[in-house]
Design an enzyme around this catalytic site. Structure first.
Site, PDB file in Angstrom:
ATOM      1  N   SER A   1       6.057  -1.644   6.050  1.00 28.96           N
ATOM      2  CA  SER A   1       5.696  -1.207   4.699  1.00 28.96           C
ATOM      3  C   SER A   1       5.315   0.253   4.568  1.00 28.96           C
ATOM      4  CB  SER A   1       4.557  -2.071   4.152  1.00 28.96           C
ATOM      5  OG  SER A   1       5.054  -3.310   3.732  1.00 28.96           O
TER       6      SER A   1
ATOM      7  N   SER B   1       6.358  -2.192   1.292  1.00 33.63           N
ATOM      8  CA  SER B   1       5.564  -2.408   0.099  1.00 33.63           C
ATOM      9  C   SER B   1       4.825  -1.153  -0.386  1.00 33.63           C
ATOM     10  CB  SER B   1       4.526  -3.506   0.364  1.00 33.63           C
ATOM     11  OG  SER B   1       3.598  -3.088   1.348  1.00 33.63           O
TER      12      SER B   1
ATOM     13  N   LYS C   1      -2.897   3.841  -1.455  1.00 31.47           N
ATOM     14  CA  LYS C   1      -2.260   2.562  -1.796  1.00 31.47           C
ATOM     15  C   LYS C   1      -3.315   1.604  -2.340  1.00 31.47           C
ATOM     16  CE  LYS C   1       0.767  -1.000   0.252  1.00 31.47           C
ATOM     17  NZ  LYS C   1       1.348  -1.537   1.502  1.00 31.47           N
TER      18      LYS C   1
END
Lengths: 487, 497
Positions: A179, A155, A80
């Site tokens: 997330s 997210s 990420k």
């Protein structure tokens, strides 16, 4: 042998160790897969193909020599883009950091590199990890591999989508209010949020420091266990990182959950906004766990309904301070078309941040302001303590708690973008674990209307081994996690 | 214009002053990272790392030594040390603040409720200490050629803030408090105490009120006072200014004012923040501090002798004058030197005589040499062993006082032991035998009848010439006082027919 990109991380590791495949072959297979699919899915903000192949070659040499071989040696992973990678852009999917290259590696990156893992690239996310759909990326939205019209959640939507689409066998994400777990649920993959303090946050660009944790995405609980094993443990650079010893997670995957006390929190299952199809799938999953010999009990977490409100005070409050450093002076985007210092600061932030980030900075600034602190921030901290207390009591009666990870299946791109509050409610089942600092995992548990439903298993602080054992036991008798989207 | 008119002030108005003192701690590394704090002569932005530059993703780690120094300071200031303390974020945007917030302490500082005693006009005054807390320093901004440059070397240096109660009643008291505080910090070894370099800084809150009024007047905050003198002058000016405003029927504006040293006035400062809402909240990157009682006691045991104790010891144990004890205490290095001399003089029977001699030689001759060579007392090239050796030579009457000064001058430069110099130069022991001296005296008297006659006719100065002659004959090896004494006795005898 199935196609290389179909392999689970564990199977790939076995084949690598047996030298039936090389890391370069494996890495190339995933890079080709990315090449083929990511134009449609857009999981990656950056594909580091050259670096990946170089790391794969090094891993192959390690495997060849049989030295320092770990289960992750030669395994390609997606990261990420909120995790600092030395000299490699780390954007947080924000214009503010679009060209930022950190001069250091996050602790988790150091650990992955030491283990011999290969980095495929950086994955898309909601800007600064603020959002539940990856639509708040300043660059582009990520599409859900199960339905390209829908969001992958967020997210960490890029990481979830990458694993779901077979563009990576595993990935790292971060979870502040869900997330990792929510996108894992929406993309039919495993996503684990460790206990606060289990994984070092050093090098994780902060959103809400008291809630953020890095955790793994994978296809199976076993794979998630291997990834967690590599990144967990104390770090002198993170004072909030725990010294609690890290157990051997895969050794705990016995498949045995007979007599385990599994709590079903009524407040979660009866929450308004719970999709009936999701509830039905969740109920079937609970039945399956009962069949495996677990003891199912109803429990109450009475302060659940205040969780979202408390979270949207505490997280923005911390974010408002964490994001104050982006002033255009030291790094990142800088508005230069003025000679006035204050105007440069204002314009840098005006153009550098997207609307959701600004919304949260304003929220956070407001709740900390003189005259409002007690009514908002202090009150939210009290609620946080009560929610933690709810869990303490529940874990006196249960070993784990289960619920759907998200009240709905993946929603359409744009569907909730104009209504932030509806978007926030999507995290109603995941937020309390962050507030309490406990661990949780979401695993594939079935489908509703052809879209994945994730089962969330929550464990007490540092009980990752327990939730992984439950998840693994469930995956031994189900095949939801082996189902792939048609791409 | 500065008006030193605090004498008339004293009658009608009461001045109320509280000080906020910031001291950089002398830890080797910064407050939250491992960067060196030794950046005094370093090029800008060379003592920096991702942590003190506030890069995305970095985390602070508390410097244990800084916490220890803060607790030691608090203990020396008679504060209580709560078991539980925490850091907070103080939010304000400014380019000298790398993270956009300063890690400081808000409602649970490391210490509270202390006091410091100062002596003013022969009276002991107790100045309350509200708190001593720990925070990080900011970067330094340099404004030149229309640009503002940032030097991050200073950012993250540990800083303690010592907040006093509004207990001072005159600018002079404020200065005495500040001097005493500096002395303590230097004694503890936690601060270099250099106001002119900014490692020790002071802001003052000052108000005035009609004598007898209980409530406080409106205060102003005075900044930019870089010396003890500036502190006193700025507060004298400001007190007078406020009194003039009140006398003219005006009101005091609560504001921040800067001391303009060159003009000798305080002037209103533009606030550097937009607003004074710092939005403090607990620093989530740092767990709360639990200060064990055992550690506090360990630190208390490690406290060095503090200035008041030293002053008292010098007077009580060694019989030094209050003035000498003061000088030896104020300049810690001198006191340390003196203590070493006394420690090396353990075989000397008369401790007080040795102490007085050591103090005299140190404060007159050694200090003179330090000044002449522009050397700080802490770097004195004359080792305490050398001064002890010199004092021993004097005690044994191996050399005269005059010779001792010459020997000391040489030893200061060469680093030799005085006795080595005495031997090398072939200095003979002084003639201390009165009979031997008397013989020479008689010879000189007989050789100078005219001078003797002058003396006896009342020109007592004439004796000096005779002394000179005697010293010449003894080649300087007679003790001058003994010569004087014997000569006068001889001259004052009835002249022999």
């Amino acid at each position: 042998m199935s196609a290389l990109h179909e392999l689970t991380l564990s199977d790939a590791a076995t084949l690598l160790r047996q030298r039936q495949i090389s890391s370069v072959e494996l890495t190339r297979a995933f890079l080709e897969r990315i090449e083929a699919l990511d134009g449609r899915i857009r999981a990656f903000t950056l594909v580091t193909a050259d670096l990946a192949l170089q790391q794969a070659q090094e891993a192959d040499q390690r495997l060849q020599r049989g030295e320092q071989v770990t289960p992750l040696t030669g395994i390609p992973l997606a990261i990420k883009d909120v995790i600092c990678t030395k000299d490699i852009p780390t954007t947080c999917s924000s214009r503010m950091l679009e060209h930022f290259r950190p001069p250091f590696n996050a602790t988790v990156m150091e650990r992955l590199q030491a283990a011999g893992a290969v980095m495929l690239g950086k994955t898309n996310m909601d800007e600064f990890a603020m959002g539940s759909s990856t639509e708040h990326s300043a660059f582009f939205p990520t599409h859900n591999p199960w339905d390209l019209e829908r969001t992958p959640g967020g997210s960490s939507g890029g990481s979830a989508a990458a694993v779901a689409a077979g563009m990576a066998p595993g990935a790292l994400g971060s979870d502040t209010g869900g997330s990792i777990r929510q996108p894992a649920a929406l993309c039919n993959v495993v996503g684990l949020k460790p206990t606060y303090g289990r994984v070092s946050r050093f090098g994780l660009v902060a959103f809400a420091s008291s809630l953020d944790q890095i955790g793994p995405f994978a296809r199976t609980a076993r794979d998630a266990a291997l990834l967690l094993q590599a990144i967990a443990g104390p770090d002198p650079r993170d004072s909030t990182c725990s010294a609690t010893p890290v157990p051997d997670y895969t050794a705990e995957l016995t498949g045995e959950i007979r007599g385990l006390r599994i709590g079903v929190p009524v407040e979660y299952w009866e929450a308004p906004g719970m999709d009936p199809g999701v509830a039905r799938v969740g109920q079937e999953a609970v039945n399956r766990l009962r069949e495996l010999g677990a003891e199912i009990r109803e429990v109450s977490l009475p302060h659940t309904r205040y969780g979202v409100a408390a979270y949207y005070i505490i997280a923005p409050a911390e974010a408002s301070a964490n994001l104050a450093r982006y002033d255009g002076v030291k790094y990142g985007y800088s508005y230069r078309d003025t000679s006035d210092m204050w105007e440069a600061l204002d314009k840098t932030r005006q153009y550098g941040f997207g609307p959701e980030v600004k919304r949260r900075i304003m929220l956070g600034t407001y709740v900390l302001s003189a005259g409002y602190y007690d009514a908002y921030y202090k009150q939210a901290q009290k609620v946080r303590a009560l929610i933690a207390q709810d869990f303490e009591r529940a874990f006196e009666q249960c070993d784990v708690l289960v619920s759907p990870a998200s009240p709905t299946v993946a929603f359409k791109l744009g569907e909730k973008l104009s209504d932030p509050y509806q978007m926030y409610l999507n995290d109603v089942f995941t937020i309390p674990a962050n507030l309490a600092g406990i661990c949780g995992i979401s695993i594939p548990s079935g489908f509703s209307e052809g879209l994945p439903v994730g089962l969330q298993i929550l464990g007490n602080a540092f009980a990752e081994a327990t939730i992984l054992r439950v998840a693994d036991a469930f995956q031994r008798v189900t095949d939801y996690h082996t189902q792939r989207p048609a791409l | 214009m500065a008006v030193p008119a605090h004498t008339e002030v004293a009658t009608e108005f009461e001045i109320v002053i509280g000080l906020e003192v910031h001291a950089q701690l002398t830890t080797r590394s910064k407050m939250f990272c491992s960067c060196s704090t030794d950046y005094a002569n370093a090029a800008p932005n060379t003592h920096v790392c991702p942590v003190c530059m506030g890069m995305p993703g970095v985390l602070p780690v508390i410097n244990r030594q800084a916490v220890a120094y803060t607790i030691m300071t608090a203990l020396a200031l008679n504060c209580s040390i709560p078991e539980y303390s925490k850091f907070d974020r103080k939010n304000y945007p400014y380019p000298d603040l790398m993270k956009g917030y300063q890690i400081s302490q808000y409602d649970l500082p490391l210490s509270r409720n202390g006091y410091l005693l100062i002596e003013h006009d022969g009276q002991v005054r107790r100045i309350g200490i509200t708190r001593v807390h720990l925070e990080e320093d900011t970067a330094k901004l340099l404004h030149r050629d229309g640009y503002s440059l940032v030097d991050v070397n200073r950012a993250g240096t540990p800083l303690i803030e010592i907040v006093s109660e509004p207990d001072m009643r005159s600018p002079e008291e404020a200065r005495l408090y500040m001097q005493k505080l500096r002395e303590i910090l230097v004694y503890l070894g936690v601060s270099s105490g250099r106001m002119e370099e900014g490692s020790l800084r002071c802001d003052a809150n000052i108000s005035v009120r009609p004598r007898g009024q209980q409530t406080l007047g409106v205060k102003t905050e005075i900044k930019n006072m870089n010396s003890f003198k500036a502190l006193q002058q700025a507060l004298e000016y400001e007190a007078h200014r406020q009194i003039e405003v009140l006398r003219a029927g005006g009101t005091i504006q609560q504001e921040t004012r800067g001391w303009d040293e060159s003009r000798g006035v305080t002037v209103p400062q533009r606030s550097k923040e937009y607003a004074h809402d710092y939005r403090y909240f607990p620093e989530p990157d740092l767990p709360p501090l639990v200060i064990s009682r055992a550690w506090v006691e360990e630190l208390r045991a490690r406290l060095p002798e503090l200035p008041d104790a030293r002053r008292l010891r010098y007077q009580r144990d060694y019989g030094l004058s209050a003035q000498d004890a003061d000088i030896l205490t104020e300049e810690k290095a001198l006191g340390d030197y003196f203590d070493q001399v006394m420690a090396l003089s353990s075989q000397v029977q008369d401790r007080q005589a040795r102490a007085r001699a050591a103090s005299n030689w140190l404060l007159s001759e050694v200090v003179r040499l330090l000044h002449a060579h522009d050397i700080a007392p802490a770097a004195c090239p004359l080792k305490p062993e050398a001064l002890v050796n010199l004092l021993d030579l004097l005690d044994r009457q191996r050399i005269t006082g005059k010779q001792a000064k010459e020997v000391l001058d040489e030893a200061f430069v060469s680093g030799e032991l005085p006795e080595t110099i005495v031997v090398r130069k072939g200095i003979q022991p002084p003639i201390t035998d009165p009979q031997a001296l008397e013989r020479i005296i008689v010879e000189v008297i007989e050789a100078n009848p005219k001078i003797v006659a002058d003396y006896r006719s009342g020109k007592t100065n004439a004796a000096q010439y005779l002394v000179g002659q005697i010293m010449k004959r003894t080649r300087g090896q007679a003790k001058a006082d003994l010569v004087q004494q014997l000569l006068r006795a001889k001259l004052d005898e009835a002249p022999t027919a």
